[in-house]
Design a protein around this motif. Structure first.
Motif, short mmCIF file in Angstrom:
data_model
loop_
_atom_site.label_atom_id
_atom_site.label_comp_id
_atom_site.label_asym_id
_atom_site.label_seq_id
_atom_site.Cartn_x
_atom_site.Cartn_y
_atom_site.Cartn_z
N HIS A 1 0.80 -1.23 0.00
CA HIS A 1 0.00 0.00 0.00
C HIS A 1 0.84 1.28 0.00
N ASN A 2 2.12 1.16 0.33
CA ASN A 2 2.96 2.38 0.36
C ASN A 2 3.74 2.56 -0.94
N PHE A 3 3.17 2.07 -2.04
CA PHE A 3 3.81 2.17 -3.35
C PHE A 3 2.85 2.81 -4.35
N SER A 4 3.38 3.69 -5.19
CA SER A 4 2.58 4.24 -6.29
C SER A 4 3.51 4.57 -7.47
N MET A 5 2.89 4.92 -8.58
CA MET A 5 3.66 5.16 -9.80
C MET A 5 3.26 6.50 -10.42
N PHE A 6 4.28 7.28 -10.81
CA PHE A 6 4.06 8.52 -11.55
C PHE A 6 4.28 8.17 -13.02
N CYS A 7 3.19 7.97 -13.74
CA CYS A 7 3.26 7.36 -15.07
C CYS A 7 3.48 8.39 -16.17
N ASN A 8 4.55 8.21 -16.92
CA ASN A 8 4.88 9.09 -18.04
C ASN A 8 5.19 8.29 -19.30
N HIS A 9 4.62 7.11 -19.41
CA HIS A 9 4.88 6.31 -20.61
C HIS A 9 4.29 6.97 -21.85
N VAL A 10 5.01 6.87 -22.95
CA VAL A 10 4.55 7.45 -24.20
C VAL A 10 4.48 6.38 -25.29
N LEU A 11 3.75 6.69 -26.35
CA LEU A 11 3.47 5.73 -27.41
C LEU A 11 4.12 6.17 -28.73
N VAL A 12 4.69 5.22 -29.43
CA VAL A 12 5.44 5.53 -30.66
C VAL A 12 4.54 5.93 -31.82
N ILE A 13 3.44 5.20 -32.01
CA ILE A 13 2.64 5.40 -33.22
C ILE A 13 2.07 6.83 -33.33
N PRO A 14 1.47 7.39 -32.26
CA PRO A 14 0.98 8.79 -32.39
C PRO A 14 2.11 9.78 -32.68
N ALA A 15 3.30 9.53 -32.14
CA ALA A 15 4.44 10.42 -32.41
C ALA A 15 4.83 10.35 -33.89
N LEU A 16 4.82 9.14 -34.45
CA LEU A 16 5.13 9.00 -35.87
C LEU A 16 4.08 9.70 -36.73
N GLN A 17 2.81 9.59 -36.30
CA GLN A 17 1.75 10.27 -37.05
C GLN A 17 1.96 11.78 -37.02
N ALA A 18 2.33 12.30 -35.85
CA ALA A 18 2.57 13.75 -35.72
C ALA A 18 3.73 14.17 -36.63
N LEU A 19 4.77 13.36 -36.68
CA LEU A 19 5.92 13.67 -37.54
C LEU A 19 5.51 13.66 -39.01
N LEU A 20 4.75 12.63 -39.39
CA LEU A 20 4.36 12.51 -40.80
C LEU A 20 3.42 13.63 -41.23
N ASN A 21 2.70 14.22 -40.26
CA ASN A 21 1.80 15.33 -40.58
C ASN A 21 2.53 16.67 -40.59
N ASN A 22 3.82 16.66 -40.25
CA ASN A 22 4.58 17.91 -40.18
C ASN A 22 5.10 18.27 -41.58
N PRO A 23 4.64 19.39 -42.13
CA PRO A 23 5.06 19.74 -43.51
C PRO A 23 6.55 20.06 -43.62
N ASP A 24 7.19 20.41 -42.49
CA ASP A 24 8.63 20.73 -42.53
C ASP A 24 9.49 19.49 -42.80
N LEU A 25 8.92 18.35 -42.55
CA LEU A 25 9.73 17.13 -42.57
C LEU A 25 9.55 16.39 -43.88
N GLN A 26 10.64 16.19 -44.57
CA GLN A 26 10.57 15.44 -45.83
C GLN A 26 11.43 14.20 -45.67
N LEU A 27 10.77 13.07 -45.62
CA LEU A 27 11.48 11.81 -45.40
C LEU A 27 11.15 10.83 -46.51
N ASP A 28 12.12 9.93 -46.77
CA ASP A 28 11.88 8.89 -47.76
C ASP A 28 11.55 7.55 -47.12
N GLY A 29 11.84 7.40 -45.83
CA GLY A 29 11.55 6.13 -45.17
C GLY A 29 12.02 6.13 -43.73
#
Lengths: 392, 82
Positions: free
Chosen positions: A163-191
């Motif tokens: 009972h004297n344990f807890s977690m400060f959760c800051n886990h992040v997800l890869v797929i939404p970050a990739l979507q954000a990158l792909l939607n960025n017009p500044d970024l031109q990538l081939d793969g």
């Protein structure tokens, strides 16, 4: 060391280098490939991979370093929790030197806060059992690779009624970050060179949108030099053949469906946040994890009062542009002068997986400036056509 | 952060807590095997398995055949390049 040494043989690396050079000649265009994962960035610099690649092939170092994308405000929140005299804050070593708005965890520890580094989140349960008169909080961060370990830690805490344990959760997800990158017009990538250990958990199916919606190839890669070189070779083959598919170079570890046991644990313990703030990338919808209500008793955000204040990055720091691949580390005004691994202003200089720290430690003068985003190569500047499309 | 190291499971130390000992290049360390055990793969069947270790957990088994095929492909490529 088995499964390591075999993937570091120089003769095979030289063969791959030659094949990569051949394919780059066939493409005869500037190619930009992003390695998403900070582990790949570290390997690329450690083994000098960037130096042996053709001049028309540029690697963009992506945002896949959880320490680098941790916003200052969340660091401040963790430090605020640690200031409680009844709290032992436990975390991975990677987070200790990340600058918050005023101080880092290491500086907070130096001024008296009880902050401890562990190798495994399970170690924090033992600390809780050894300190029943204290509240032990695990500062959890990382992508899907690390989330199963913290999920199983919560499940064990529940099973053992700690009972004297807890977690400060800051886990992040890869797929939404990739979507954000792909939607960025500044970024031109081939793969993309895809993250190997995240994919070990989530599988290869979640990346299909990259090929189907954005018409980019992606190859999931291992972390040894031959793995990375082979993945680049596979990507270039796709570009030459005008294919865009999700391919898996790291099939000794990564299965199509991922690790279903690990995914079940993540889904049982965590829920997806509506939005999460990423350093350098800003708010990204559905890109972070929080505790499920079923495990609310282990949620440090409910147990403690935290400031929860969004803090802007240092004005001189250009980590955001670097994480998006828009700028190279040495193009940042404070790189190597005001911002060094000893005195980091931005988080990309803290972690060994950060692009700035990698350039600072392993960067070679011969590479710096040779391949830049602003340089105009001698060959045609036309971007590559999307897969399956002609230039006509 | 997402670092993983290959190791071989040599002993199961606690079936209930799903704990095992892995040998990583001669160094022996306790890991949790919750991510790789279920009804089809009980803990006692894990001895001898090569796994990828990350933050004290065996995250996945390493597929020996796939590793061999990758190396074979790279060998053929090397011979082709000579």
């Amino acid at each position: 060391m088995k499964y390591v040494d075999e993937f570091r043989e120089p003769e095979k690396a030289e063969a791959l280098r030659r094949q990569i050079a051949k394919l780059c000649q066939q493409l005869a265009k500037p190619i930009k490939i992003m390695e998403v994962c900070g582990g790949h960035t570290h390997s690329i610099f450690k083994y000098g991979i960037e130096e042996i690649l053709p001049d028309n092939l540029e690697l963009i170092h992506g945002p896949g370093c959880p320490v680098c994308v941790m916003p200052k405000g969340r660091l401040d929140d963790a430090i605020a929790i640690s200031q409680n005299p009844n709290v032992i804050l436990v975390t991975f070593g990677d987070t200790m030197r990340v600058p918050g708005s005023k101080t880092s965890l290491l500086q907070a520890k130096a001024t008296g806060a009880d902050i401890r580094m562990v190798y495994s989140p399970l170690d924090s349960l033992q600390i809780a059992k050894d300190n029943l008169n204290k509240e032990v909080v695990f500062f959890a961060l990382g992508f899907e690779t690390t989330a199963p370990s913290t999920a199983f830690t919560i499940l064990q805490a529940a099973a053992e009624e700690i009972h004297n344990f807890s977690m400060f959760c800051n886990h992040v997800l890869v797929i939404p970050a990739l979507q954000a990158l792909l939607n960025n017009p500044d970024l031109q990538l081939d793969g993309f060179v895809g993250p190997g250990h995240v994919s070990m958990v989530i599988g290869t199916d979640p990346y299909q949108f990259i090929s189907q919606q954005y018409h980019k190839p992606i190859v999931i890669s291992g972390f040894e030099p031959l793995d990375i070189l082979q993945s680049i070779w596979m990507l270039l083959q796709q570009l030459v053949e005008k294919r865009c598919e999700v391919e898996n170079q790291y099939n000794r570890i990564v299965q199509k469906a991922g690790n279903t046991i690990a995914l079940q644990a993540i889904n049982k313990v965590f829920a997806v946040r509506d939005s999460f703030d990423w350093r350098g990338l800003g708010e990204i919808p559905y890109s972070g994890l929080k505790m499920n209500p079923e495990y609310a008793q282990f949620d440090a955000e409910l147990k403690f009062t935290i400031p929860n204040i969004k803090v802007a990055d240092h004005k001189a720091c250009q980590c955001g542009e670097i994480l998006k691949g828009v700028l190279k580390p040495w193009e940042c005004k404070v790189f190597g002068t005001a911002c060094t691994p000893e005195t980091p202003i931005g988080s990309c200089m803290v972690s060994s997986e950060g692009a700035c720290a990698a350039y600072y430690k392993y960067g070679r003068l011969s590479t710096i400036g040779k391949k830049t985003t602003t340089e105009k190569p001698k060959i045609t500047q036309e971007p590559l056509p999307a897969c399956g499309m002609s230039l006509d | 952060m997402c670092l993983g190291i290959p190791g071989k499971i040599i002993e199961i130390t606690n079936v209930n807590h799903k704990l095992a000992i892995v040998d990583i290049a001669g160094v022996k360390r306790q890991v949790n095997i919750a991510c790789i055990v279920n009804e089809q793969h009980p803990p006692e069947a894990c001895i001898g398995d090569w796994v990828l270790v990350h933050v004290g957990f065996a995250m996945n088994r390493i597929n020996e055949q796939q590793a061999a095929e990758t190396l074979q492909l790279l060998q053929e490529l090397a011979e082709l390049s000579n």
